[in-house]
Write an enzyme that holds these catalytic residues in place. Structure first.
Site, PDB file in Angstrom:
ATOM      1  N   CYS A 277     -19.413  43.628  -8.223  1.00 20.66           N
ATOM      2  CA  CYS A 277     -20.388  44.473  -8.923  1.00 20.66           C
ATOM      3  C   CYS A 277     -20.628  44.010 -10.365  1.00 20.66           C
ATOM      4  CB  CYS A 277     -19.978  45.931  -8.904  1.00 20.66           C
ATOM      5  SG  CYS A 277     -18.758  46.362  -7.685  1.00 20.66           S
ATOM      6  N   ARG A 306      -7.807  40.641  -3.520  1.00 23.05           N
ATOM      7  CA  ARG A 306      -7.221  41.960  -3.770  1.00 23.05           C
ATOM      8  C   ARG A 306      -5.743  41.914  -3.478  1.00 23.05           C
ATOM      9  NH1 ARG A 306     -11.745  46.261  -1.458  1.00 23.05           N
ATOM     10  NH2 ARG A 306     -13.425  45.367  -2.696  1.00 23.05           N
ATOM     11  N   GLN A 324     -16.998  39.134   1.050  1.00 23.78           N
ATOM     12  CA  GLN A 324     -17.848  40.300   1.326  1.00 23.78           C
ATOM     13  C   GLN A 324     -19.273  39.881   1.620  1.00 23.78           C
ATOM     14  OE1 GLN A 324     -18.081  43.945  -0.911  1.00 23.78           O
ATOM     15  NE2 GLN A 324     -16.133  43.549  -1.907  1.00 23.78           N
ATOM     16  N   ASP A 326     -21.943  41.233   0.531  1.00 16.82           N
ATOM     17  CA  ASP A 326     -22.159  42.250  -0.492  1.00 16.82           C
ATOM     18  C   ASP A 326     -23.605  42.285  -1.000  1.00 16.82           C
ATOM     19  OD1 ASP A 326     -21.430  44.250  -2.178  1.00 16.82           O
ATOM     20  OD2 ASP A 326     -20.271  43.018  -3.574  1.00 16.82           O
ATOM     21  N   HIS A 328     -25.922  44.629  -4.251  1.00 19.08           N
ATOM     22  CA  HIS A 328     -26.085  45.759  -5.147  1.00 19.08           C
ATOM     23  C   HIS A 328     -27.571  46.013  -5.298  1.00 19.08           C
ATOM     24  CE1 HIS A 328     -21.968  44.459  -5.891  1.00 19.08           C
ATOM     25  NE2 HIS A 328     -21.750  45.738  -6.020  1.00 19.08           N
ATOM     26  N   LYS A 412     -18.941  57.360  -1.156  1.00 15.88           N
ATOM     27  CA  LYS A 412     -19.506  56.365  -0.251  1.00 15.88           C
ATOM     28  C   LYS A 412     -19.584  56.844   1.183  1.00 15.88           C
ATOM     29  CE  LYS A 412     -15.092  53.944  -0.310  1.00 15.88           C
ATOM     30  NZ  LYS A 412     -14.461  52.734   0.106  1.00 15.88           N
ATOM     31  N   HIS A 458     -24.100  50.227  -3.868  1.00 13.53           N
ATOM     32  CA  HIS A 458     -23.276  49.086  -3.435  1.00 13.53           C
ATOM     33  C   HIS A 458     -23.268  49.146  -1.911  1.00 13.53           C
ATOM     34  CE1 HIS A 458     -20.772  49.139  -7.323  1.00 13.53           C
ATOM     35  NE2 HIS A 458     -21.463  50.253  -7.373  1.00 13.53           N
TER      36      HIS A 458
HETATM   37  C1  TSB Z   1     -19.790  47.035  -1.269  1.00 20.65           C
HETATM   38  N1  TSB Z   1     -18.173  47.083  -4.698  1.00 20.65           N
HETATM   39  C2  TSB Z   1     -18.301  47.400  -3.297  1.00 20.65           C
HETATM   40  C3  TSB Z   1     -19.335  46.502  -2.653  1.00 20.65           C
HETATM   41  O1  TSB Z   1     -20.468  46.382  -3.466  1.00 20.65           O
HETATM   42  C4  TSB Z   1     -16.914  47.225  -2.641  1.00 20.65           C
HETATM   43  O2  TSB Z   1     -16.197  46.308  -2.983  1.00 20.65           O
HETATM   44  N2  TSB Z   1     -16.616  48.096  -1.691  1.00 20.65           N
HETATM   45  S1  TSB Z   1     -15.233  48.128  -0.859  1.00 20.65           S
HETATM   46  O3  TSB Z   1     -14.121  48.148  -1.763  1.00 20.65           O
HETATM   47  O4  TSB Z   1     -15.319  49.223   0.055  1.00 20.65           O
HETATM   48  O5  TSB Z   1     -15.116  46.808  -0.046  1.00 20.65           O
HETATM   49  C5  TSB Z   1     -16.152  46.435   0.827  1.00 20.65           C
HETATM   50  C6  TSB Z   1     -15.640  46.191   2.233  1.00 20.65           C
HETATM   51  O6  TSB Z   1     -14.647  45.176   2.233  1.00 20.65           O
HETATM   52  C7  TSB Z   1     -14.944  47.370   2.888  1.00 20.65           C
HETATM   53  O7  TSB Z   1     -15.884  48.252   3.427  1.00 20.65           O
HETATM   54  C8  TSB Z   1     -14.110  46.702   3.960  1.00 20.65           C
HETATM   55  O8  TSB Z   1     -14.861  46.528   5.144  1.00 20.65           O
HETATM   56  C9  TSB Z   1     -13.815  45.334   3.377  1.00 20.65           C
HETATM   57  N3  TSB Z   1     -12.421  45.164   2.918  1.00 20.65           N
HETATM   58  C10 TSB Z   1     -11.805  45.870   1.945  1.00 20.65           C
HETATM   59  N4  TSB Z   1     -10.532  45.451   1.779  1.00 20.65           N
HETATM   60  C11 TSB Z   1     -10.353  44.437   2.664  1.00 20.65           C
HETATM   61  C12 TSB Z   1      -9.246  43.596   2.987  1.00 20.65           C
HETATM   62  N5  TSB Z   1      -8.087  43.683   2.335  1.00 20.65           N
HETATM   63  N6  TSB Z   1      -9.401  42.658   3.959  1.00 20.65           N
HETATM   64  C13 TSB Z   1     -10.580  42.548   4.601  1.00 20.65           C
HETATM   65  N7  TSB Z   1     -11.644  43.312   4.344  1.00 20.65           N
HETATM   66  C14 TSB Z   1     -11.546  44.251   3.394  1.00 20.65           C
HETATM   67 ZN    ZN Z   2     -20.009  46.759  -5.613  1.00 20.45          ZN
END
Ligand code: TSB
Ligand code: ZN
Length: 585
Positions: A277, A306, A324, A326, A328, A412, A458
């Protein structure tokens, strides 16, 4: 699969079975001390300190045998209530139970213990009346588990088991468990060479092998086209950012426990990014925007890092390095509803293309009391949460609400699915955010020439390519549809001596047509090569004998189907292309 924890009767039985397990362990390992033995979705477990002993697979049947013996003996399970002082006295030689008792408040909880024959355990209950009632149980597996889940503490031995009322129920469950194991994407991923892990790369950092990378490319092409058609602009941005960037966004204060630690390079302090983001906010801010330009949709297939607990990482499903899908979306307040609807429609559209039907929408809200995690602005949260509810009701999609699951910047809508093994996970997500645009001081010029703040949505349709691929593998049991499959066709001449040349010709034609094809002209028996193609789950097997060579035809067999069809090579290519085009599943 049944959720034991949600079934009142089975919960009690499974909990009693955990005590039975502990009693049997105490008989076989007199030094054993017991920590906790809760009921879980899959049955029960008990965490046990066995001193220097580490359990092996061979130990479980022995323990199970002892459990059967005790159960048959049929002692009653008797409850006693104790004062805290009595409890402390009774378990004075057991540091684990003392730890539990010392944290109990006598006024709030009645301290009780349960005795069956020669075994007494501290427990809230309730239990079945007699161990005789426990007949149909099985110890499933064992593992190490740190005391209180903390890697600084001692590693205890955890034994998992499950108990049912009837033999049929137990058998059915064990069969389902076996099927789930067969579907596990970690198993299939290995067999089909989709991905690997290596301790030198690190936990939760999978390596996508050529077959897996092919699947991912197809997913990328697919969603890229959809997003382009819907007016998204894609960017590439670095997978690091400075600490200041994440202080500006608020991640540093509200998301730090999920981030890798900071690293210093020259005078700059960097973090591996956990989200994209902040980068996209800066892309938006790079130029002035008029109200007429909105919505602006910035997409990226973006790598994030992460910190996930080492015990939580799992294949491609839960990783520490992820990509992702992703985007925005920068919208005016009056566009929130419309744009949100477009995202939900895209999710439904994509799920339809992949034949995904078993999922739930979850409206993830903040926990009002958690001021640490969630940005403290009641009015903003209420507004955002109500807005989402409003749109969902308007769309008429069924959903359930979950407190404490929101992102720190806003509520969300998540899509929840159930993997083969383990608890539910989120795939797609669509999030509403009034906060980050303010923190980055984003603006657009409204029709009166005034500066206004946009709202950000997002969204990640696949979630991550990693998790989505894990899910697809399990959904399809490794039988990926033709358009996604890394091994679409295998060409097998009956005899490489007689039809070898013709087989090469067919192979080249398919390759030229863009089909992912292999040639198996090894000097092995036909039956052997056909069986291998079958186990490798190749979508189409082409068999070429003397007849085909003379008629310039091919005979094909579709995976998991018995019949063989003979057509010309051109007809076969047309058929494949149609199936790919239609994304049949
Ligand atoms: C959608 N900032 C938002 C983005 O813009 C975001 O990061 N959202 S999130 O934290 O929900 O992460 C997006 C997606 O990443 C989740 O819906 C999930 O499907 C996936 N995700 C989250 N953590 C993991 C992980 N550790 N391993 C694999 N996929 C993951
Ligand atoms: Zn985001």
């Amino acid at each position: 699969m049944i959720n034991i924890k949600e079934d009142a009767k089975l919960s009690v039985m499974n909990h009693s079975c955990a005590h039975l397990l502990a009693q049997a362990v105490k008989h076989l390992y007199p030094q054993a001390l017991f920590w906790v033995g809760p009921v879980i979705e899959e049955g029960f477990y008990y965490d046990i300190d066995l001193g220097d002993v580490t359990l092996t697979d061979e130990d479980l049947p022995k323990i199970e045998k002892e459990m059967k013996k005790i159960a048959k003996d049929g002692k009653r399970i008797v409850r006693h209530e104790l004062t805290k002082q009595e409890a402390l006295e009774m378990f004075k030689n057991d540091p684990y139970k003392l730890d539990l008792i010392s944290r109990m408040d006598e006024k709030e909880t009645t301290i009780s213990c349960y005795t069956q024959g020669d075994f007494t355990d501290l427990c809230r209950g309730p239990h079945v009346e007699s161990v005789k009632e426990l007949k149909y149980f099985k110890l499933i597996k064992h593992s190490g588990a740190y005391f209180k889940g903390d890697s600084k503490n001692k590693m205890l031995q955890r034994i998992y088991g499950v108990c049912f009322e009837t033999e049929e129920d137990l058998d059915k469950y064990l069969q389902e468990l076996e099927e789930a194991k067969q579907r596990d994407h970690r198993k299939i991923g290995k067999e089909q060479e989709l991905f690997m892990t290596h301790e030198l790369v690190g936990a939760g950092m999978p390596l996508w092998l050529p077959n897996g990378a092919l699947v991912r490319h197809e997913l990328e092409n697919y969603i890229y086209k959809k997003e382009r058609d819907m007016g998204y602009d894609h960017v590439y941005t670095p997978c690091v950012g400075t600490v200041d960037l994440y202080k500006t966004s608020g991640h540093w204060d509200h998301y730090k426990e999920n981030m890798f630690p900071m690293m210093k390079v020259d005078d700059e302090e960097f973090v591996l990014r956990p989200m994209n983001c902040p980068h996209h906010m800066l892309v938006y801010k790079n130029k002035m925007h008029s109200y007429r330009d909105l919505p602006i949709r910035i997409g990226e297939f973006a790598t994030d890092f992460r910190y996930e607990a080492s015990g939580a990482v799992k294949g491609l499903e839960r990783v520490r390095c992820m990509c992702q899908n992703d985007a925005h979306l920068f919208v005016r307040p009056d566009q929130i509803g419309e744009e949100f609807k477009r995202v939900v429609s895209l999710i439904l559209d994509v799920y339809h293309d992949f034949g995904i039907t078993d999922y739930k929408f979850r409206l993830s809200l903040r926990d009002k009391n958690d001021k640490e995690k969630y940005f403290d602005d009641d009015e903003m949260w209420e507004h955002a949460e109500n807005k989402l509810r409003e749109v969902l009701n308007e769309l008429g999609v069924p959903y359930f609400e979950a407190e404490g699951e929101a992102a720190f910047y806003g509520p969300k809508l998540d899509v929840e699915v159930k993997p083969a093994v383990g608890p539910e996970v989120t795939l797609s997500t669509c999030q509403l955010d009034f906060l980050l645009p303010r923190r980055f001081e984003l603006t657009y010029i409204d029709s009166n020439g005034q500066k206004q703040t946009p709202v950000v949505i997002h969204r990640a349709i696949f979630g991550t390519f990693d998790r989505f691929t894990a899910f697809l593998i399990e959904e399809t049991k490794g039988n990926l549809p033709l358009w996604l499959s890394p091994k679409q066709v295998i060409v097998i001449p009956v005899s490489s001596l007689h039809q070898g040349e013709y087989a090469s010709e067919v192979f080249n034609k398919l390759k030229e047509a863009g089909i992912r094809v292999e040639l198996d002209d090894r000097n092995e028996k036909l039956g052997y090569r056909l069986r291998e193609a079958q186990t490798r789950k190749v979508n189409y097997t082409v068999i070429l004998g003397e007849q085909e060579k003379n008629d310039l035809t091919i005979s094909y067999r579709k995976h998991r189907e018995k019949e063989t069809t003979t057509v010309t090579i051109d007809e076969f290519i047309t058929l494949l292309k149609k199936e790919i085009e239609e994304k049949s599943h």
